[in-house]
Design a protein around this motif. Structure first.
Motif, PDB file in Angstrom:
ATOM      1  N   HIS A   1      -9.006   2.786 -12.242  1.00  0.00           N
ATOM      2  CA  HIS A   1     -10.857   1.930 -11.052  1.00  0.00           C
ATOM      3  C   HIS A   1     -10.214   3.047  -9.806  1.00  0.00           C
TER       4      HIS A   1
ATOM      5  N   GLU B   1     -16.708   0.207  -5.133  1.00  0.00           N
ATOM      6  CA  GLU B   1     -17.005  -1.330  -4.511  1.00  0.00           C
ATOM      7  C   GLU B   1     -16.555  -1.588  -3.575  1.00  0.00           C
ATOM      8  N   TYR B   2     -14.952  -1.523  -2.889  1.00  0.00           N
ATOM      9  CA  TYR B   2     -14.705  -1.973  -1.525  1.00  0.00           C
ATOM     10  C   TYR B   2     -13.920  -1.122  -1.232  1.00  0.00           C
TER      11      TYR B   2
ATOM     12  N   ILE C   1      -7.411  -6.264  -3.037  1.00  0.00           N
ATOM     13  CA  ILE C   1      -8.911  -6.029  -2.102  1.00  0.00           C
ATOM     14  C   ILE C   1      -9.726  -7.537  -1.656  1.00  0.00           C
ATOM     15  N   ASP C   2      -8.608  -8.444  -1.437  1.00  0.00           N
ATOM     16  CA  ASP C   2      -9.032  -9.118  -0.532  1.00  0.00           C
ATOM     17  C   ASP C   2      -8.303  -8.924   1.259  1.00  0.00           C
TER      18      ASP C   2
ATOM     19  N   ARG D   1      -7.137  -7.925  -7.225  1.00  0.00           N
ATOM     20  CA  ARG D   1      -7.316  -8.746  -6.840  1.00  0.00           C
ATOM     21  C   ARG D   1      -7.324  -9.379  -5.082  1.00  0.00           C
TER      22      ARG D   1
ATOM     23  N   ASN E   1     -12.474 -10.779  -8.380  1.00  0.00           N
ATOM     24  CA  ASN E   1     -12.231  -9.275  -7.486  1.00  0.00           C
ATOM     25  C   ASN E   1     -11.821  -8.368  -8.146  1.00  0.00           C
ATOM     26  N   GLY E   2     -11.987  -7.198  -8.347  1.00  0.00           N
ATOM     27  CA  GLY E   2     -11.193  -6.153  -8.809  1.00  0.00           C
ATOM     28  C   GLY E   2     -11.444  -6.068 -10.290  1.00  0.00           C
TER      29      GLY E   2
ATOM     30  N   ASP F   1     -13.853   3.089  -8.937  1.00  0.00           N
ATOM     31  CA  ASP F   1     -14.391   1.983  -8.488  1.00  0.00           C
ATOM     32  C   ASP F   1     -14.460   0.927  -7.098  1.00  0.00           C
TER      33      ASP F   1
END
Lengths: 338, 338
Positions: free
Chosen positions: B22, B29-30, B329-330, B326, A167-168, B25
């Motif tokens: 980023h 995306e998130y 995002i989690d 990561r 992810n990412g 993105d």
């Protein structure tokens, strides 16, 4: 969870054995109580609305070579399509052999299951290699889960790794050894055998089919490459998009000459985000991807985290069955979170 | 998402660069729009309730060597603990250097963050290696997310692989090369250098610290082994539970003799589900785990799917920063699903 199992060879039987040996864990850890309400093989179909007795199913298969003998009272005329379409079940598990010409009969089983609102798990590469984009669309349209982690890497969770662990980050390209049979043959050639000797050795050990064309001419690797590149990099490719060369023409002298340079020749499947290629290629023996025997290996090149290689057995009944169980647990988790 | 960043060395700065490059993105995306509301380094702290200007933060650090110079109006007396405890933020990112004696100052930062209800991301091995069980309990008690994927494997998602990719299977044991510095030294010894020559070479290339004790005597590998075994196999171990031997006593002649047998000596960290061991060990050069240079590698042995090896860079600023992203995002995904 009510399951329809189509195809009852080594993988299907291993899966049923897993269900039997793990019924308590599955219930306690994931809340899953799977029932197989229909099971089909080359000989016929058997069904039981309350769930088939799994021990008996395995015994009948072992002794009489078809599940058809499980239950004498089945209605002979009921076809498999009718059962997939009309029987009450949450998941159809499609395990018929891979057919890369037209994907049948798996393709029809999968499409019928999707259209009747059933989730699908398959380890059959044919339908996906030939029609990945349209099958994904059909799954989405019918709002069902479509899982196929065993199609690439057998029990080794290559597709999951790419989708869940990064992810990412962004996968820019990947390449790998996706076919165990050709890797075994090339490993033996590295040790000094010529192609025919190595092929004979692979056949003797059960690593090569009677007609080894699918493996040796690269079709199996092509199918897996198509599935991985569509799934991981969102391509819309099919088998026709892959430039393919098999290993029939690899000469013992080529292998020998590369060996002197510190390389081994491997059948490499590669995707750079656009082009898809399968072909024999010298690889440094120091490269993590340069594994021997029937092992599979794949290296993902990522924008931030660099290169990551996954290595594992790419086949095997129990190993591939574990991928089906993984997919089943995934579907269960999705059902809960909806 | 409001972030407090503690520690602004190579990894912290790489992380901020990732956020900068980023931002689109991450939002598309998130749904993440990260703001760093406080940033601390060895020189002091700077805060901004509306979010620090990340370009300026990087520039100040580059030119003046501390983020303290970012903003002259900060209240000098405000301590970092006060900010961690009282500033409005969702995530504390703890990136101070690893201290394996008492885990400080990271330990206190993490505990304070948890107690004030903030999620925590860290790549600092010290607190986890010393107090994994109690930190996990504290996180659970305070209902916050505690993420540390960069502590093992740097950017290579070793912990994620073990937890996310093997549903329905069971990891029975694992072993691996978890320290890049010692692997570089042992790889050079395999090529013919003795220990001191290899260490000097590693120092010259920046792979070994001025005081290389943590790496060479196996403490770094021990810390990672403790974290991995607790996380992956639900042990309740700390560093004291690990039998540890470093590589100082590995002789050039041992390496040479093993090489003749087809082996390389590697510093292997192993967990069989109960015992934890770090020590030099001969490994067949044909074993997928036998990687060279600064690479890390780990093999998980699973009940059904067999052995699976993950190989990747175990360190690096950008790589480790990608693990923080990561984890972030989690946390974001967990927040949505609650």
């Amino acid at each position: 969870m009510r399951l329809i199992l189509i195809g009852f060879g080594v993988v299907g039987q291993s899966f049923v054995k897993l269900l039997l040996s793990h019924s308590t864990d599955l219930y306690n850890e994931y809340g899953i109580k799977p029932k197989i309400v229909a099971c089909a093989d080359h000989g016929g179909i058997t069904t039981c609305n309350q769930g088939l007795d799994l021990e008996r199913l395995l015994n009948v298969k072992k002794k009489k070579n078809s599940v058809k003998e499980y239950n004498s009272s089945i209605i002979e005329s009921t076809g498999i399509m009718d059962i997939v379409e009309n029987m009450d079940a949450e998941v159809v598990i499609e395990l018929t052999p891979t057919n890369i010409i037209n994907g049948e009969p798996g393709r029809s089983h999968i499409i019928t299951a999707m259209k009747s609102g059933k989730n699908v798990i398959t380890v059959n590469k044919g339908p996906l290699a030939l029609e990945f984009p349209s099958l994904m669309e059909l799954a989405k349209y019918n709002r069902i889960a479509f899982k196929f982690s065993g199609t690439v890497g057998g029990g080794t969770p290559i597709l999951e790794f790419a989708k869940r662990c990064l992810n990412g980050d962004r996968i820019l390209s990947f390449e790998g050894i996706l076919n165990g049979t050709t890797n075994y043959i090339l490993s033996k050639m590295y040790e000094g055998l010529n192609f025919s000797e190595a092929l004979m050795d692979a056949s003797k050990r059960g690593f090569a089919e009677k007609d080894p064309t699918l493996d040796i001419d690269g079709y199996d690797a092509v199918a897996k490459l198509v599935i991985a590149s569509n799934f991981v990099m969102n391509l819309k490719s099919t088998m026709d998009d892959v430039k393919r060369i098999g290993i029939r023409e690899v000469q013992a002298t080529d292998v020998y000459n590369e060996r002197k340079k510190g390389n081994a020749i491997k059948l490499i499947a590669a995707c750079d985000g656009k082009k898809l290629v399968v072909g024999p290629k010298p690889v440094s023996t120091k490269d993590p991807i340069c594994v021997n025997g029937t092992l599979n290996a794949i290296t993902f090149t990522c924008q931030h985290s660099g290169q990551q290689t996954i290595i594992g057995k790419g086949a095997g009944g129990l190993e591939t069955a574990s991928s089906i169980l993984r997919d089943l647990i995934d579907i269960r988790c999705q059902m809960i979170s909806v």
